[in-house]
Design an enzyme around this catalytic site. Structure first.
Site, PDB file in Angstrom:
ATOM      1  N   CYS A 178     -47.512 -60.131 -17.962  1.00 30.77           N
ATOM      2  CA  CYS A 178     -48.425 -58.956 -17.755  1.00 30.77           C
ATOM      3  C   CYS A 178     -49.743 -58.710 -17.977  1.00 30.77           C
ATOM      4  CB  CYS A 178     -47.346 -58.288 -19.499  1.00 30.77           C
ATOM      5  SG  CYS A 178     -48.656 -56.820 -19.862  1.00 30.77           S
ATOM      6  N   CYS A 183     -49.136 -55.927 -15.603  1.00 34.55           N
ATOM      7  CA  CYS A 183     -49.161 -54.883 -15.584  1.00 34.55           C
ATOM      8  C   CYS A 183     -50.372 -54.336 -15.741  1.00 34.55           C
ATOM      9  CB  CYS A 183     -49.230 -54.648 -17.325  1.00 34.55           C
ATOM     10  SG  CYS A 183     -47.386 -54.975 -18.002  1.00 34.55           S
ATOM     11  N   LYS A 186     -52.531 -54.446 -12.688  1.00 32.83           N
ATOM     12  CA  LYS A 186     -52.065 -54.266 -11.456  1.00 32.83           C
ATOM     13  C   LYS A 186     -52.252 -51.895 -11.901  1.00 32.83           C
ATOM     14  CE  LYS A 186     -48.406 -50.938 -13.082  1.00 32.83           C
ATOM     15  NZ  LYS A 186     -47.339 -51.890 -13.444  1.00 32.83           N
ATOM     16  N   TYR A 319     -40.267 -50.331  -8.785  1.00 30.82           N
ATOM     17  CA  TYR A 319     -41.778 -49.910  -8.770  1.00 30.82           C
ATOM     18  C   TYR A 319     -43.125 -50.979  -8.718  1.00 30.82           C
ATOM     19  CZ  TYR A 319     -41.498 -53.138 -13.026  1.00 30.82           C
ATOM     20  OH  TYR A 319     -42.115 -54.283 -13.542  1.00 30.82           O
ATOM     21  N   GLU A 323     -46.139 -49.263  -6.559  1.00 23.47           N
ATOM     22  CA  GLU A 323     -47.080 -49.515  -7.103  1.00 23.47           C
ATOM     23  C   GLU A 323     -48.374 -50.731  -6.478  1.00 23.47           C
ATOM     24  OE1 GLU A 323     -45.907 -49.412 -11.693  1.00 23.47           O
ATOM     25  OE2 GLU A 323     -46.560 -51.608 -10.906  1.00 23.47           O
ATOM     26  N   HIS A 591     -54.326 -26.332 -23.682  1.00 22.39           N
ATOM     27  CA  HIS A 591     -54.756 -26.006 -22.347  1.00 22.39           C
ATOM     28  C   HIS A 591     -56.297 -26.329 -21.953  1.00 22.39           C
ATOM     29  CE1 HIS A 591     -54.188 -22.925 -18.860  1.00 22.39           C
ATOM     30  NE2 HIS A 591     -55.187 -22.207 -19.674  1.00 22.39           N
ATOM     31  N   GLU A 596     -49.654 -30.033 -20.955  1.00 21.24           N
ATOM     32  CA  GLU A 596     -48.699 -28.806 -20.992  1.00 21.24           C
ATOM     33  C   GLU A 596     -47.690 -28.015 -20.619  1.00 21.24           C
ATOM     34  OE1 GLU A 596     -51.067 -25.194 -21.022  1.00 21.24           O
ATOM     35  OE2 GLU A 596     -52.168 -25.694 -19.133  1.00 21.24           O
TER      36      GLU A 596
END
Length: 602
Positions: A178, A183, A186, A319, A323, A591, A596
């Site tokens: 990671c 992670c 990346k 993935y 990515e 908002h 939302e």
């Protein structure tokens, strides 16, 4: 030879305690007393006087001349409560329940098997015979989390960590995949690509600039590697502060409770421990064809690559593949993705295809239903030139292409096959290399545990490894009974348009609950940030999958849009709390945000 333990009735609670508090205190006190018995006893047997299996175990230890501490649960007033709390500690509901030098051996069959294999004799050694209370093999997210927590609980802990260089010679420091090649770099490269998109959008928002804007690969990688180096140092410092011994050596079991540590110079040292945790993670898989290890790179190499990769072929549809393809295209590179079958296997396929469609519209080319069969080097260089020969998965068609870089992202293999697990009897899945564990992360050998990506059937995610490692240490050393909850774990795929999800994919939900019992709500949305910038409408998308038989409980959440990771985290917490469609409808959104969409559009 045995002695009987006194009854374990919890002491009286203070007057005025509420019933539930009184019950909770009593249960906690009983658990503490059980732990005390286990900690103080060389052999602790929880038994029932009439049980023939318990009798066999007692006779075994008697024949060995080993004194046992025995608690006959049918002879004490609170025996039923003791057995209930004991089952929480051990995940075993039957007697006999045997502990040897604080290691849970199991029941009658497991104890006899341990005796026949020689493991029981080894366990019967005094604790002082071991160098450490706990040795963790692997210095990634799960291993470090477990090590630090065990050290906080006052245990003597060692971490063995060694990175075998990739075929291209890439290696890295403490912290695991990671931090070093996963992670962290990346997400930073993804952010670099998003900044390029933001530059394009900025003109529509009134920003004027005339100079040519271009991306410098070397500047980016240097900055990212500097950040990673600071993290490596931080991990080493943290271990030092907690008095965890860190050894940069490769760990290999040689016999029960004993491991060989080999450093990069080939020097060997041996260590013993009462318990072990395997947290060695996984490494990228290769194709097994001519030229793959000689000329291709993987994610192990990409993030510290000293030169811009140029025209790139990404092989795979995981993935990791999408990515990497996404941020490379975001830097303005010519990128092609070669797909054997489907995109993002294991993820919701409607969402996966939308991810691929967006990437295709933004310059990433896809070669579907093809696999490479040979890689040839045409020119050396940084980068050089490679010719790729590929064949169709559906016929006899073959194609050729010339690229500067070929990046393999076709999956990962567990790092378990060369660490001597067979010498101590730890079972692995022969096909995947993963280690089967029970719901307390225990392997087939009682004193050996496994966390993180090597654990079979568990989500391959950094936060999962951290959580399971921390909770394991707490359970091993009596601080808690809490197990890691692997249900509704959220994740995000950091493609150019991020895809966040929590819970079940639509295909899995149909398989588990049947289509007629599901209600699926979905919507397209247009982020406000995209309106002035003139970016496409009807691209961002969200859906929830609800179980009609359970008050429309949300069992799957999926969103494709900017900052999907940040949005998904909040919804994941709500799903842990039992989120329903009605609760979503009743929640007032913020908002104007992408988040939302879950409150006003479904």
């Amino acid at each position: 030879m045995r002695r009987r333990s006194p009854p374990l009735s919890p002491g009286p609670c203070a007057a005025g305690d509420a019933p539930n508090r009184r019950s909770g205190h009593a249960r906690e006190e009983l658990r503490r007393r059980l732990r005390g018995l286990i900690e103080r006893s060389r052999v602790m047997i929880f038994s029932k006087s009439y049980c023939p299996h318990s009798t066999r175990v007692k006779e075994l230890f008697s024949s060995l001349g080993v004194e046992c501490n025995v608690l006959e649960l049918d002879q004490v007033d609170d025996g039923a409560k003791v057995q209930e709390v004991l089952s929480e500690i051990t995940n075993q509901k039957t007697v006999p329940n045997v502990f040897v030098n604080k290691v849970h051996v199991g029941g009658c069959d497991q104890t006899l098997q341990a005796y026949q294999s020689g493991l029981l004799q080894k366990l019967l050694q005094e604790d002082s015979a071991y160098d450490y209370d706990l040795i963790i093999v692997g210095g990634g997210s799960g291993g470090l989390s477990c090590a630090k927590e065990a050290a906080i609980l006052g245990k003597k802990v060692m971490v063995l960590d060694f990175v075998v260089p990739s075929p291209q010679g890439t290696s890295w420091g403490l912290g695991g995949t990671c931090v070093n090649v996963g992670c962290i770099p990346k997400k930073l490269m993804h952010q670099a690509a998003l900044l390029g998109q933001a530059l394009c959008d900025s003109r529509k928002f009134g920003w004027e600039y005339n100079q040519q804007v271009k991306h410098n690969w070397e500047t980016m990688t240097k900055a990212i590697q500097n950040h990673i180096s600071s993290l490596n140092w931080g991990y080493r410092l943290s271990l030092r502060e907690k008095a965890v011994a860190y050894v940069n050596s490769y760990g290999e079991f040689v016999e029960h409770h004993k491991i060989k540590a080999t450093n990069k110079k080939g020097q060997e040292t041996y260590y013993t421990a009462a318990q072990f945790v395997i947290a060695t993670g996984e490494r990228p898989r290769y194709l097994g064809i001519q030229g793959d290890k000689e000329y291709c790179i993987t994610s192990d190499d990409l993030f510290s690559l000293p030169y811009c990769p140029g025209k790139t072929l990404v092989v795979g549809a995981s993935y990791v593949a999408l990515e990497c393809a996404g941020f490379l295209a975001g830097f303005g590179l010519d990128v092609t993705v070669m797909v054997r079958s489907i995109l993002l296997r294991g993820f919701d396929q409607e969402m996966a295809e939308k991810v691929g469609s967006y990437m295709e519209q933004h310059g990433v080319k896809f070669l579907r239903k093809f696999i490479p069969v040979m890689i040839q080097q045409l020119e050396k260089g940084s980068p050089g030139k490679l010719k790729v020969l590929a064949k169709s998965t559906e016929g006899t068609e073959t194609i050729e292409g010339v690229y500067n870089t070929v990046l393999l992202a076709i999956g990962r293999d567990s790092c378990t096959r060369k660490m001597g697990l067979e010498k101590i009897g730890v079972k692995i899945n022969e096909k995947s290399g993963k280690i089967p564990v029970n719901d307390v992360e225990q392997t087939s050998v009682p004193y050996v545990y496994a966390v993180g990506d090597v654990s079979e059937g568990k989500p391959e995610l950094t936060p999962v490894a951290i959580q399971s490692g921390k909770l394991l240490a707490r359970r091993l050393f009596g601080a808690s009974l809490e197990k890691c909850d692997y249900i509704n774990v959220p994740t995000t795929v950091f493609t150019p348009l991020e895809y966040g999800c929590c819970g079940l994919a639509e295909e899995k939900a149909i398989e588990v609950y049947k289509k007629e019992n599901l209600e699926i709500y979905h919507t397209l949305f247009w982020p406000l940030e995209w309106t002035v910038a003139g970016r496409e409408n009807n691209t961002c998308y969200a859906k929830i999958i609800c179980n009609k038989l359970d008050h429309d409980r949300v069992i799957g959440f999926h969103i494709l849009g900017p900052n999907a990771g940040e949005v998904t985290q909040g919804f994941a917490a709500a799903m842990k709390c039992g989120l329903t469609k009605q609760l979503l409808d009743d929640t007032i959104g913020i908002h104007p945000t992408c988040g939302e969409v879950g409150n006003r559009r479904f």
